[in-house]
Scaffold this active site. Sequence first.
Site, PDB file in Angstrom:
ATOM      1  N   SER A   1       1.836   4.922   3.252  1.00 18.45           N
ATOM      2  CA  SER A   1       0.206   4.672   2.140  1.00 18.45           C
ATOM      3  C   SER A   1       1.039   3.415   1.139  1.00 18.45           C
ATOM      4  CB  SER A   1      -0.136   6.291   1.452  1.00 18.45           C
ATOM      5  OG  SER A   1       1.217   7.236   1.360  1.00 18.45           O
TER       6      SER A   1
ATOM      7  N   LYS B   1      -4.606   1.957  -2.401  1.00 18.36           N
ATOM      8  CA  LYS B   1      -5.261   2.669  -4.058  1.00 18.36           C
ATOM      9  C   LYS B   1      -5.908   1.787  -4.377  1.00 18.36           C
ATOM     10  CE  LYS B   1      -2.978   6.933  -5.042  1.00 18.36           C
ATOM     11  NZ  LYS B   1      -4.178   8.258  -5.369  1.00 18.36           N
TER      12      LYS B   1
END
Length: 504
Positions: free
Chosen positions: A305, A51
């Site tokens: 992720s 992110k």
Amino acid sequence: MSYPYLEKILTARVYDVARETPLDLMRTLSRRFHNTILLKREDLQPVFSFKLRGAYNKLFGLSEAEKAQGVIAASAGNHAQGVALASQRLGIKAVIVMPVTTPRIKVDAVRAFGAKAVLHGDSYDDAYQHTLGLIEKHGYTFIHPFDDPEVIAGQGTVAMELLRQHPDPIEAVFICVGGGGLIAGMASYIKALRPEIKVIGVEPDDAPSMHEALQKRRRVVLDQVGIFADGVAVRQVGKETYRLARQFVDEVLLVSTDEICAAIKDIFDDTRVMAEPAGALGVAGIKKYIEREGVQGRNLATVLSGANMNFDRLRYVAERAEIGERREALFAATIPERPGSFRAFCRAIGKRGITEFNYRYADDALAHVFVGIQLSEGDKERETLLKELRAKEYPIVDLSDNEMAKSHLRHMVGGHARQLQDEIVYRFEFPERPGALLNFLNKMGQNWNISLFHYRNHGAAYGRVLVGVQVPGGDHSHFREFLNELGYPFWEETDNPVYQLFLG
């Protein structure tokens, strides 16, 4: 076909704070599935997730006036930390609105990067609405977690690195999907340079927002989403991310909570890293794809992720991983209530390992047994064992996929309440915050009697609750109104065989 995001991704400003992460071979999983499985290690970023890339790229491109005014984000997880660190590096004031249910570790991480954490509401939607009020009052610039071209371009740099690191053929890249920022950016880059590579999204089967949107050819708003993989628990994908997914994504696979837990274990076995549930979606998707397609000798890649896992969730993951890998079966069996019948049943199971054995006297004739059995050959062995036991005239119910059995029964004490009248049973998800239970009881008032209650905290934003309530037949519609006004997700379980056999 035009690829407007290619230049944006190639020129994205991410490496002031992000690092180029390695593409590691998952040796154990590759041997087991006879394919080369590659793992892009975004858990190694400074905020333990990808992110940071999109957040920094967005903030870097703001005007000086916008930077001076400050930025704001609504997030309970990785986006919050990405915005906080990006703001710190660029000297921008940042406010992060987070639900009250956000685990303390994430709130502390945001504050450690110098951002102001504001706790409001039980859910992301509550936090988002509060964010809009703060924007109107203070003029902050909103940093969207996924539906923004600069954020999408920043996330697309993951694909840029992956293709450079592995120039050889790749059959498919598997990417987790929440709002769609990561898959939109990566798919745009992959299809521009290597259109033969399949881009496959992976979502939890209880949060299929992109899957449903692509099926129906329009964005949908899900009534509710599952909370286990909280990093992708999004009710509606972004407008821009959906547009790009329609162009560049080949398909979206759905995986269960148990399959996600098994994938977390797979990642740990190969890397000794504990992925967060959303971070393990890609590995779960790869396993499902191999099983469906029967492929061997192919190169398959995915992205780990994120690894922002709460420590107190590990118990739940460990419980469910064996079921997700189909290495454990859960059965309910009815046996005669007489000396020697228990031993005879154990003999019928054979030399298989027993993970759990719960026995409850039912009456003078029958007893019910809840048993967990280790499997070495998955579903094939489970089906064989079921046939063997039924051939010996044992009434068997397979509970391996029964959520009430997995989340509640195996952790409960007690048994039948034969004299109880008018009991109905519901399963709830309560927000993990002070007062949630009291709110339930206050709204229920003195209208109905609670006859059964079981609660489990799995380290998530919501706890799982099983409630039995005595509701006379003529009062069911009134009780249903109460449930709808309560606002907590619920499922009726009165007809569940778990309740009928062990609790009713």
